[in-house]
Write a protein that holds these residues in place. Structure first.
Motif, PDB file in Angstrom:
ATOM      1  N   ARG A 115       2.053  -2.716   4.956  1.00  0.00           N
ATOM      2  CA  ARG A 115       2.323  -4.143   4.732  1.00  0.00           C
ATOM      3  C   ARG A 115       2.042  -4.536   3.282  1.00  0.00           C
ATOM      4  NH1 ARG A 115      -1.291  -9.195   6.789  1.00  0.00           N
ATOM      5  NH2 ARG A 115       0.127 -10.883   6.147  1.00  0.00           N
ATOM      6  N   ILE A 116       0.942  -4.036   2.740  1.00  0.00           N
ATOM      7  CA  ILE A 116       0.597  -4.339   1.346  1.00  0.00           C
ATOM      8  C   ILE A 116       1.562  -3.633   0.399  1.00  0.00           C
ATOM      9  CG2 ILE A 116      -1.204  -4.174  -0.411  1.00  0.00           C
ATOM     10  CD1 ILE A 116      -3.248  -4.210   1.905  1.00  0.00           C
ATOM     11  N   ASN A 117       1.918  -2.397   0.719  1.00  0.00           N
ATOM     12  CA  ASN A 117       2.871  -1.655  -0.119  1.00  0.00           C
ATOM     13  C   ASN A 117       4.227  -2.346  -0.178  1.00  0.00           C
ATOM     14  OD1 ASN A 117       1.147   0.411  -0.920  1.00  0.00           O
ATOM     15  ND2 ASN A 117       1.657   1.722   0.818  1.00  0.00           N
ATOM     16  N   ASP A 118       4.674  -2.873   0.953  1.00  0.00           N
ATOM     17  CA  ASP A 118       5.955  -3.582   0.978  1.00  0.00           C
ATOM     18  C   ASP A 118       5.930  -4.764   0.018  1.00  0.00           C
ATOM     19  OD1 ASP A 118       7.012  -1.868   2.812  1.00  0.00           O
ATOM     20  OD2 ASP A 118       6.639  -3.146   4.551  1.00  0.00           O
ATOM     21  N   PHE A 119       4.819  -5.496   0.018  1.00  0.00           N
ATOM     22  CA  PHE A 119       4.702  -6.660  -0.869  1.00  0.00           C
ATOM     23  C   PHE A 119       4.625  -6.244  -2.335  1.00  0.00           C
ATOM     24  CE2 PHE A 119       1.805  -9.408  -3.318  1.00  0.00           C
ATOM     25  CZ  PHE A 119       2.574 -10.562  -3.362  1.00  0.00           C
ATOM     26  N   LEU A 120       3.821  -5.200  -2.617  1.00  0.00           N
ATOM     27  CA  LEU A 120       3.597  -4.789  -4.004  1.00  0.00           C
ATOM     28  C   LEU A 120       4.684  -3.879  -4.563  1.00  0.00           C
ATOM     29  CD1 LEU A 120      -0.264  -4.142  -4.047  1.00  0.00           C
ATOM     30  CD2 LEU A 120       0.979  -6.088  -4.998  1.00  0.00           C
ATOM     31  N   SER A 121       5.721  -3.627  -3.793  1.00  0.00           N
ATOM     32  CA  SER A 121       6.796  -2.768  -4.294  1.00  0.00           C
ATOM     33  C   SER A 121       7.524  -3.417  -5.465  1.00  0.00           C
ATOM     34  CB  SER A 121       7.790  -2.446  -3.179  1.00  0.00           C
ATOM     35  OG  SER A 121       8.409  -3.635  -2.706  1.00  0.00           O
ATOM     36  N   HIS A 122       7.498  -4.750  -5.507  1.00  0.00           N
ATOM     37  CA  HIS A 122       8.179  -5.435  -6.614  1.00  0.00           C
ATOM     38  C   HIS A 122       7.829  -6.925  -6.568  1.00  0.00           C
ATOM     39  CE1 HIS A 122      11.394  -5.731  -9.686  1.00  0.00           C
ATOM     40  NE2 HIS A 122      11.557  -6.948  -9.194  1.00  0.00           N
ATOM     41  N   VAL A 123       6.820  -7.320  -7.339  1.00  0.00           N
ATOM     42  CA  VAL A 123       6.443  -8.731  -7.449  1.00  0.00           C
ATOM     43  C   VAL A 123       6.976  -9.248  -8.772  1.00  0.00           C
ATOM     44  CG1 VAL A 123       4.559 -10.405  -7.453  1.00  0.00           C
ATOM     45  CG2 VAL A 123       4.355  -8.310  -6.097  1.00  0.00           C
ATOM     46  N   SER A 124       8.066  -9.999  -8.717  1.00  0.00           N
ATOM     47  CA  SER A 124       8.739 -10.456  -9.933  1.00  0.00           C
ATOM     48  C   SER A 124       8.058 -11.692 -10.509  1.00  0.00           C
ATOM     49  CB  SER A 124      10.209 -10.779  -9.623  1.00  0.00           C
ATOM     50  OG  SER A 124      10.866 -11.248 -10.785  1.00  0.00           O
ATOM     51  N   LEU A 125       7.720 -11.615 -11.802  1.00  0.00           N
ATOM     52  CA  LEU A 125       7.081 -12.727 -12.510  1.00  0.00           C
ATOM     53  C   LEU A 125       7.863 -13.037 -13.781  1.00  0.00           C
ATOM     54  CD1 LEU A 125       3.382 -11.477 -12.204  1.00  0.00           C
ATOM     55  CD2 LEU A 125       4.488 -13.227 -10.792  1.00  0.00           C
ATOM     56  N   GLY A 126       9.161 -13.202 -13.648  1.00  0.00           N
ATOM     57  CA  GLY A 126      10.003 -13.489 -14.811  1.00  0.00           C
ATOM     58  C   GLY A 126      10.222 -12.259 -15.652  1.00  0.00           C
ATOM     59  N   GLN A 127       9.633 -12.222 -16.856  1.00  0.00           N
ATOM     60  CA  GLN A 127       9.802 -11.079 -17.755  1.00  0.00           C
ATOM     61  C   GLN A 127       8.802  -9.967 -17.473  1.00  0.00           C
ATOM     62  OE1 GLN A 127       9.731 -12.493 -21.800  1.00  0.00           O
ATOM     63  NE2 GLN A 127      11.700 -13.533 -21.613  1.00  0.00           N
ATOM     64  N   ARG A 128       8.004 -10.137 -16.435  1.00  0.00           N
ATOM     65  CA  ARG A 128       7.043  -9.113 -16.042  1.00  0.00           C
ATOM     66  C   ARG A 128       7.159  -8.849 -14.537  1.00  0.00           C
ATOM     67  NH1 ARG A 128       2.356 -11.483 -16.267  1.00  0.00           N
ATOM     68  NH2 ARG A 128       3.238 -13.513 -16.816  1.00  0.00           N
ATOM     69  N   THR A 129       6.808  -7.641 -14.148  1.00  0.00           N
ATOM     70  CA  THR A 129       6.812  -7.256 -12.741  1.00  0.00           C
ATOM     71  C   THR A 129       5.503  -6.568 -12.404  1.00  0.00           C
ATOM     72  OG1 THR A 129       9.218  -6.936 -12.714  1.00  0.00           O
ATOM     73  CG2 THR A 129       7.951  -5.884 -10.969  1.00  0.00           C
ATOM     74  N   ILE A 130       4.891  -6.975 -11.304  1.00  0.00           N
ATOM     75  CA  ILE A 130       3.699  -6.310 -10.812  1.00  0.00           C
ATOM     76  C   ILE A 130       4.125  -5.315  -9.735  1.00  0.00           C
ATOM     77  CG2 ILE A 130       1.509  -6.570  -9.586  1.00  0.00           C
ATOM     78  CD1 ILE A 130       1.281  -7.825 -12.238  1.00  0.00           C
ATOM     79  N   GLU A 131       3.616  -4.101  -9.829  1.00  0.00           N
ATOM     80  CA  GLU A 131       3.895  -3.090  -8.823  1.00  0.00           C
ATOM     81  C   GLU A 131       2.588  -2.426  -8.403  1.00  0.00           C
ATOM     82  OE1 GLU A 131       6.740  -0.319 -10.311  1.00  0.00           O
ATOM     83  OE2 GLU A 131       8.380  -1.779 -10.373  1.00  0.00           O
TER      84      GLU A 131
END
Length: 224
Positions: A11-27
């Motif tokens: 469940r956490i991996n699904d969320f953190l696979s691609h957290v879009s923050l405009g010009q930055r992405t958290i993975e």
């Protein structure tokens, strides 16, 4: 080392696979492993042990505060080898040197991990709350890790290698962290790596070092 599947981590991996923050992405990604030897693990484990013992035999450094002193303990060597075997299973084409790698591992506490997580995953945590009701991202992570490796019994390590010894350092990375949660009794380890990437670089735009430094300025002055 055997890969273990756990639904709470998924469940956490699904969320953190691609957290879009405009010009930055958290993975981010969590992986759980059993420390029981499989396949070529025994041969690799023996090779790493011999590499360490050979290094110790050549070392005249008996300072108890030196990094080398850590390797004189059989228990410490065993822990290091388990962590390296985990890395090897994650990146089978990368050659991890035991003698060099031990310099990159640092023992942490949950509080020191939480402090880093709270600062660097702040925006991802806000996104989590917008998509999920109830527990925060950190609370959900704690519960999932506790289910897999029982955090109260865990040793926590951060892995901060030099660039050439970092197989997971991606192009455009603004920052990157890698932690291991190791339960000696259960013989299980969970790897958790998370990073922030510039979407401009990943999309082929040229970004100089000063641009990446500006992205990192939001963390200036924070006590981590």
């Amino acid at each position: 080392m055997k890969y273990l599947e756990y639904t709470p981590l998924d469940r956490i991996n699904d969320f953190l696979s691609h957290v879009s923050l405009g010009q930055r992405t958290i993975e981010g990604f969590l992986e759980a492993y059993s420390c029981k030897h499989t396949g070529t693990d025994k041969k690799l484990s023996l090779s790493l042990e011999n590499e360490i013992l050979d290094h110790l035999g050549k070392s005249s450094d008996a300072d108890s505060s030196s990094p080398v002193e850590y390797l004189f303990s059989r228990s410490s060597r065993k822990t290091l080898i388990y962590l390296l075997l985990t890395l090897h299973h994650m990146y089978p084409d990368f050659d991890f040197s035991a003698v060099r790698a031990h310099e990159f591992f640092t023992e942490e506490s949950w509080d020191s991990f939480k402090q880093i997580f709270d600062v660097y995953m702040f925006e991802a945590s806000k996104e989590w709350l917008e998509e999920n009701e109830g527990a925060t991202l950190l609370e959900t992570l704690y519960k999932a890790l506790d289910e897999v490796v029982k955090l109260a019994e865990c040793e926590i390590y951060s892995y901060n290698p030099e660039a050439e010894a970092d197989p997971f350092l991606e192009k455009g990375a603004i920052w990157s962290y890698h932690f291991f949660f190791y339960n000696r009794k259960l013989k299980r380890v969970v790897s958790f790596r998370f990073s922030c990437l510039s979407t401009l670089v990943s999309e082929g735009f040229h970004l100089d070092d000063s641009s990446l430094e500006e992205d990192g300025e939001i963390f200036d002055g924070m006590d981590i």
